[in-house]
Motif scaffolding. Sequence first.
Motif, mmCIF file in Angstrom:
data_model
loop_
_atom_site.group_PDB
_atom_site.id
_atom_site.type_symbol
_atom_site.label_atom_id
_atom_site.label_comp_id
_atom_site.label_asym_id
_atom_site.label_seq_id
_atom_site.Cartn_x
_atom_site.Cartn_y
_atom_site.Cartn_z
ATOM 1 N N THR A 28 49.391 -48.277 -15.170
ATOM 2 C CA THR A 28 48.313 -49.207 -14.825
ATOM 3 C C THR A 28 47.095 -48.459 -14.308
ATOM 4 O OG1 THR A 28 49.903 -50.946 -14.328
ATOM 5 C CG2 THR A 28 47.702 -51.195 -13.387
ATOM 6 N N ILE A 29 47.321 -47.461 -13.475
ATOM 7 C CA ILE A 29 46.213 -46.655 -12.948
ATOM 8 C C ILE A 29 45.488 -45.944 -14.085
ATOM 9 C CG2 ILE A 29 45.647 -44.616 -11.568
ATOM 10 C CD1 ILE A 29 47.942 -45.518 -9.663
ATOM 11 N N ALA A 30 46.237 -45.337 -14.995
ATOM 12 C CA ALA A 30 45.623 -44.615 -16.105
ATOM 13 C C ALA A 30 44.843 -45.558 -17.014
ATOM 14 C CB ALA A 30 46.688 -43.876 -16.911
ATOM 15 N N THR A 31 45.389 -46.716 -17.302
ATOM 16 C CA THR A 31 44.713 -47.699 -18.149
ATOM 17 C C THR A 31 43.428 -48.182 -17.501
ATOM 18 O OG1 THR A 31 46.833 -48.420 -19.053
ATOM 19 C CG2 THR A 31 44.972 -49.922 -19.320
ATOM 20 N N THR A 32 43.480 -48.434 -16.203
ATOM 21 C CA THR A 32 42.290 -48.873 -15.473
ATOM 22 C C THR A 32 41.227 -47.784 -15.492
ATOM 23 O OG1 THR A 32 43.641 -50.273 -14.059
ATOM 24 C CG2 THR A 32 41.436 -49.720 -13.257
ATOM 25 N N LEU A 33 41.632 -46.551 -15.289
ATOM 26 C CA LEU A 33 40.694 -45.432 -15.321
ATOM 27 C C LEU A 33 40.049 -45.307 -16.702
ATOM 28 C CD1 LEU A 33 39.476 -42.976 -13.898
ATOM 29 C CD2 LEU A 33 41.473 -41.669 -14.645
ATOM 30 N N GLU A 34 40.841 -45.432 -17.734
ATOM 31 C CA GLU A 34 40.303 -45.364 -19.098
ATOM 32 C C GLU A 34 39.263 -46.451 -19.337
ATOM 33 O OE1 GLU A 34 44.049 -43.489 -21.600
ATOM 34 O OE2 GLU A 34 43.890 -45.659 -21.411
ATOM 35 N N ARG A 35 39.526 -47.638 -18.863
ATOM 36 C CA ARG A 35 38.569 -48.738 -19.034
ATOM 37 C C ARG A 35 37.288 -48.486 -18.253
ATOM 38 N NH1 ARG A 35 42.841 -53.722 -18.487
ATOM 39 N NH2 ARG A 35 43.797 -53.446 -20.528
ATOM 40 N N ILE A 37 35.932 -45.526 -17.356
ATOM 41 C CA ILE A 37 35.109 -44.427 -17.860
ATOM 42 C C ILE A 37 34.824 -44.538 -19.355
ATOM 43 C CG2 ILE A 37 35.874 -42.864 -16.047
ATOM 44 C CD1 ILE A 37 37.673 -41.484 -18.116
ATOM 45 N N GLY A 38 35.528 -45.444 -20.024
ATOM 46 C CA GLY A 38 35.293 -45.653 -21.445
ATOM 47 C C GLY A 38 35.860 -44.570 -22.343
ATOM 48 N N LYS A 39 36.793 -43.792 -21.820
ATOM 49 C CA LYS A 39 37.431 -42.731 -22.606
ATOM 50 C C LYS A 39 38.931 -42.749 -22.337
ATOM 51 C CE LYS A 39 33.567 -39.513 -22.481
ATOM 52 N NZ LYS A 39 33.153 -38.153 -22.131
ATOM 53 N N ALA A 40 39.675 -42.226 -23.296
ATOM 54 C CA ALA A 40 41.126 -42.141 -23.131
ATOM 55 C C ALA A 40 41.468 -40.947 -22.249
ATOM 56 C CB ALA A 40 41.801 -41.988 -24.482
ATOM 57 N N VAL A 41 42.524 -41.087 -21.471
ATOM 58 C CA VAL A 41 43.023 -39.981 -20.669
ATOM 59 C C VAL A 41 43.666 -38.986 -21.624
ATOM 60 C CG1 VAL A 41 44.698 -39.342 -18.888
ATOM 61 C CG2 VAL A 41 43.392 -41.451 -18.669
ATOM 62 N N SER A 43 46.075 -36.207 -23.286
ATOM 63 C CA SER A 43 47.538 -36.138 -23.281
ATOM 64 C C SER A 43 48.038 -35.178 -22.207
ATOM 65 C CB SER A 43 48.060 -35.725 -24.649
ATOM 66 O OG SER A 43 47.560 -34.455 -25.005
ATOM 67 N N GLN A 44 47.262 -34.155 -21.899
ATOM 68 C CA GLN A 44 47.631 -33.210 -20.856
ATOM 69 C C GLN A 44 47.792 -33.918 -19.514
ATOM 70 O OE1 GLN A 44 44.687 -30.204 -20.246
ATOM 71 N NE2 GLN A 44 45.581 -29.468 -18.353
ATOM 72 N N TYR A 45 46.841 -34.788 -19.162
ATOM 73 C CA TYR A 45 46.913 -35.506 -17.908
ATOM 74 C C TYR A 45 47.880 -36.683 -17.990
ATOM 75 C CZ TYR A 45 42.997 -32.651 -16.517
ATOM 76 O OH TYR A 45 42.206 -31.586 -16.210
ATOM 77 N N ALA A 46 47.981 -37.283 -19.145
ATOM 78 C CA ALA A 46 48.877 -38.434 -19.304
ATOM 79 C C ALA A 46 50.325 -38.011 -19.034
ATOM 80 C CB ALA A 46 48.745 -39.027 -20.694
ATOM 81 N N ARG A 47 50.710 -36.837 -19.489
ATOM 82 C CA ARG A 47 52.083 -36.359 -19.238
ATOM 83 C C ARG A 47 52.343 -36.199 -17.750
ATOM 84 N NH1 ARG A 47 51.226 -33.074 -23.908
ATOM 85 N NH2 ARG A 47 50.433 -31.436 -22.557
ATOM 86 N N ARG A 48 51.348 -35.764 -17.010
ATOM 87 C CA ARG A 48 51.508 -35.612 -15.548
ATOM 88 C C ARG A 48 51.609 -36.964 -14.854
ATOM 89 N NH1 ARG A 48 46.915 -31.147 -14.105
ATOM 90 N NH2 ARG A 48 47.668 -29.512 -15.494
#
Length: 50
Positions: A28-35, A37-41, A43-48
């Motif tokens: 949820t945090i990652a999805t909110t951040l993506e929305r 900033i308008g960019k996808a997180v 994969s390097q950070y997504a794994r963490r």
Amino acid sequence: MSHFEWVNLTHNSFGLMEGRRRERRNQTIATTLERMIGKAVSSQYARRIY
């Protein structure tokens, strides 16, 4: 508490339930951040995070 709630609680370890809760929270945090900033997180950070 219903029968089904009791069965679910008694057949899952609390560590497993906590891990799933943490994973949903981080997703949820990652999805909110993506929305925001308008960019996808990446994969390097997504794994963490996940």
